[in-house]
Design a protein around this motif. Structure first.
Motif, PDB file in Angstrom:
ATOM      1  N   THR A  24     -37.840  79.445  76.081  1.00  0.00           N
ATOM      2  CA  THR A  24     -36.577  80.105  76.109  1.00  0.00           C
ATOM      3  C   THR A  24     -35.870  79.755  74.679  1.00  0.00           C
TER       4      THR A  24
ATOM      5  N   GLU B 175     -44.174  92.650  85.022  1.00  0.00           N
ATOM      6  CA  GLU B 175     -43.289  92.574  83.886  1.00  0.00           C
ATOM      7  C   GLU B 175     -44.106  91.250  83.021  1.00  0.00           C
ATOM      8  N   LEU B 176     -44.908  90.896  83.347  1.00  0.00           N
ATOM      9  CA  LEU B 176     -45.673  89.567  82.756  1.00  0.00           C
ATOM     10  C   LEU B 176     -46.693  90.158  81.582  1.00  0.00           C
TER      11      LEU B 176
ATOM     12  N   VAL C 119     -41.108  85.643  87.897  1.00  0.00           N
ATOM     13  CA  VAL C 119     -41.452  87.011  86.938  1.00  0.00           C
ATOM     14  C   VAL C 119     -42.379  87.692  87.777  1.00  0.00           C
TER      15      VAL C 119
ATOM     16  N   LEU D  43     -35.571  88.167  81.496  1.00  0.00           N
ATOM     17  CA  LEU D  43     -36.882  88.223  80.768  1.00  0.00           C
ATOM     18  C   LEU D  43     -36.767  88.935  79.536  1.00  0.00           C
TER      19      LEU D  43
ATOM     20  N   ALA E  52     -43.398  79.236  84.980  1.00  0.00           N
ATOM     21  CA  ALA E  52     -42.209  79.642  84.683  1.00  0.00           C
ATOM     22  C   ALA E  52     -41.025  79.225  85.746  1.00  0.00           C
TER      23      ALA E  52
ATOM     24  N   ILE F 217     -44.496  80.216  77.746  1.00  0.00           N
ATOM     25  CA  ILE F 217     -43.284  80.196  78.484  1.00  0.00           C
ATOM     26  C   ILE F 217     -42.253  79.608  77.808  1.00  0.00           C
TER      27      ILE F 217
ATOM     28  N   GLU G 142     -39.165  83.999  77.637  1.00  0.00           N
ATOM     29  CA  GLU G 142     -40.147  84.623  77.353  1.00  0.00           C
ATOM     30  C   GLU G 142     -41.463  84.352  78.349  1.00  0.00           C
ATOM     31  N   VAL G 143     -42.286  84.932  78.877  1.00  0.00           N
ATOM     32  CA  VAL G 143     -43.574  84.520  79.527  1.00  0.00           C
ATOM     33  C   VAL G 143     -44.510  85.549  79.209  1.00  0.00           C
TER      34      VAL G 143
END
Lengths: 439, 439
Positions: free
Chosen positions: A262, A230-231, A226, A348, A218, A260, A269-270
């Motif tokens: 966009t 939060e992942l 990230v 994110l 990412a 991963i 998004e991951v």
């Protein structure tokens, strides 16, 4: 063939920290491919110092005693070294080793994805500030040159998405569950017997290793790190053999994916979780301990990179390619680069925001009206059903009920699942898996 | 985001020769990705001159009139240009254009595999002599960064073998023969309708395009240029639908492969022909117009690279990556390199020397003793039979007889086939296809 001795051949002096599986393979390959590398880079790559805690280990591998030191701090302080290769692992000593090496004006090569995932932002800032390279080809997908592909081969592309099978242990387990019909715990036991899984299996099986690598990919694609907290990370423990069987009936394979991507808003998004993918997608045919990364670029379309993602030799191939990159330019120097060039995106998405198709498995009492009850809840949340599998059972017995659902926001799905759990005929917590269609 | 105007940003001045499908895609992408490329390379890539025969074409694409010239010689002579991108195709003007550009001190980027296959040795010698880059990522497998993978990602490896599906037209035809049960001529007609095959189909279908690319890959792996006349090249015209059906029954897929490999003696094989490959091999799942290249290195093991091998945008992605490589170092310069670094090997095996397993299809009269006669001939040449398929037929009718043969030298197989042709019950010239097992 022998390389002619030339007093003009520059010598790149390297310090090697760590002689574990990867470190010893790097030592071995720098020796066995020495002439080849000198021919290809125009530079002699010479290991001048090796830090290893246990001197016996050095002896076993054939590292001359006069090159070894028990203290990595000696290596970092050695003014003769141009490059330090960090293969000691962990996130404490390794962090200090890399940071101090960069500050001391050395290039650094590492395979340590856990460290990059935790401290990547700070380490790359240090590298840039000191105009040194911090190279990490070996940190994701072992010997597959995916980092170089993203940074150089696909440099003309904005990255739209990356889907990776990047943990060989998990892919082995899922392959055996699929091919041999094993349950998770039996496939895990087999992976341990074969040496594909560690005694402490959590790093692999709970998805953390995949999440570390996802953070590196990412950062390459979107230029920001990230935070691991939060992942979204979900491993394999909840996957049952029956899910693989039903997925296959529906035309899907089940893989642990790093996703991963966009969208047109630029949010990213991951996430890491078991994922249904169409059998026709080339990722579905990646089996056993192999890794593969599918990259979608806005110019080139889809490209895929496949190979062995772990093991001493494949990882050494990647570490040595980083050394060769520095050697090919030595004693000239390239401009140092940030990992992702620049922050292209920085927002994110939360999991509640992501939109996906879903596979939903319920355990229900087989009586009239159950499907209608479930369908009503889904309809009230605007979630469509695309197919249903209900194995035959006798009235009153419990039976699995499998639903494939159309695109829905995760928040809506979660709310629907909560409500479905309260239906009297639903006898166990619903299991949901996400689906990727690669459209 | 906008790139801040800086008087310090170096400007790499580029001449673009040719505005066909690829040339216009390169122009478009250098415009659409201009900011991205400047961020990623630290250099502005500026097209300063465009050579195009038809000024209308330039207008259509939006190239300003003041940048165009009708004569590529003007471009080559322009002292302001650092790089010339050759996309005019062919092997006469393109040869002169590239050679003169290098002699005039310009780096050159080309996608022209036919030219490299014919004049690669001379052009790379010119590049080295003038210490200029001659880059060619777009010449093989379009947007897949396979050249960079071989030169850089796998630099730590001696290349043991390369197996490539590198002609999308042929792979499309074979995919349709397999999936839709079409005969070759119908699949070819469909490929033409869809724009996947040219009106003049020989370059693709007879294997010449694959052979050009095989020569480039062989030069990368083994450092010498195989003359096209010595490169065994067999296309698709002899492949029948029934061969694909029988191959599938035997557990194989049929692909047009470029095969490049060496053995422990150091002699090299380079050949292009329809090939049976095990269904379980990842190459067998490459379908439609996609390309894939499987590389076996002595350190990393097998890695595979997959994507779109043709088309304006994928090819432009590769051309622009070469430009970015020069830009990333500009105004500093990297050492220029020969294509394969050095001649690692220089003896090419003849086809008579190669050893392979074979698929053999005979048309025979169904009467007792025919298989015995065929088996006796094979046994007399020490060629073993691993399986036989003989479809049911009525006595006295002709029927196909399919044999899978164990490893044999091609010379022995040819002699056996000659002798089998003289058996009275054999009613048509035998068809043989080679098998690759990837062991």
């Amino acid at each position: 063939m022998a390389v002619p001795v030339s007093t003009n051949t520059p010598i790149l002096r390297v310090g090697l920290a760590g002689l574990g599986t990867v470190g010893s393979a790097v030592w071995k390959r720098l020796t066995s491919q020495k002439d080849l590398l000198q021919q290809r880079t125009g530079t002699e790559i010479r290991v001048d110092q090796v830090a290893v805690r246990n001197p016996k280990r050095a002896k076993e591998i054939g590292v001359p005693e006069n090159l070894t030191t028990a203290d990595w701090r000696t290596l970092v302080a050695n003014p003769d070294l141009e490059v330090v290769v960090e293969l000691i692992g962990g996130t404490t000593d390794a962090f200090e080793l890399i940071k101090t090496s960069l500050q001391n004006g050395k290039h650094v090569i590492t395979a340590n994805k856990a460290l990059l995932a935790e401290h990547g932002a700070e380490l790359f800032a240090t590298a840039l500030k000191n105009q040194r390279h911090l190279l990490f080809e070996a940190s994701v997908a072992g010997g597959i040159p995916i980092i170089r592909a993203l940074r150089e081969g696909l440099v003309a592309n904005r990255i739209l998405s990356i889907h990776g099978i990047i943990n060989g242990t998990c892919n082995y387990i899922l392959t055996r569950m699929n091919e041999a019909g094993l349950e998770f715990k039996d496939a895990l036991a087999e992976a341990k017997e074969k040496g594909y899984a560690e005694a402490d299996d959590s790093l692999d099986v709970d998805g953390h290793d995949t999440a570390h690598k996802a953070a590196v990919l990412a950062a390459l694609a979107y230029g920001f790190w990230v935070p691991q907290g939060e992942l979204y990370t979900e491993g394999l423990r909840a996957v049952e053999k029956q899910d693989i069987v039903y997925a296959r009936k529906l035309g899907y394979g089940l893989k642990l994916l790093a996703i991963i991507k966009t969208d047109s808003d630029g949010a990213v998004e991951v996430r890491v979780h078991p994922t249904l993918i169409p059998q026709s997608n080339v990722l579905a045919s990646v089996s056993g301990v192999f890794n593969a990364v599918l990259v979608r670029g806005d110019v080139v379309g889809d490209t895929l990179y496949y190979g062995r993602g772990a093991g001493g030799d494949p990882t050494a191939s990647a570490v040595v390619s980083d050394l060769a990159q520095i050697a090919a330019h030595f004693p000239q120097e390239q401009k140092a680069r940030n990992v992702g060039h620049e922050a292209l995106h920085s927002r994110l998405k939360t999991m509640d925001e992501i939109v996906s198709r879903y596979y939903l498995r319920l355990l229900v009492v087989d009586r009239p009206g159950v499907l209608a009850d479930v369908a009503r809840v889904l309809a009230s949340r605007q979630i469509g059903i695309s197919s249903v599998i209900q194995p035959e059972a006798h009235a009153g017995e419990t039976t699995p009920l499998i639903l494939m659902l159309h695109d829905a926001p995760e928040s809506q799905l979660k709310a629907a699942i909560s409500e479905i759990s309260t239906i009297g005929a639903v006898k166990a917590p619903p299991v949901h898996l996400r689906v990727e269609d690669f459209e």
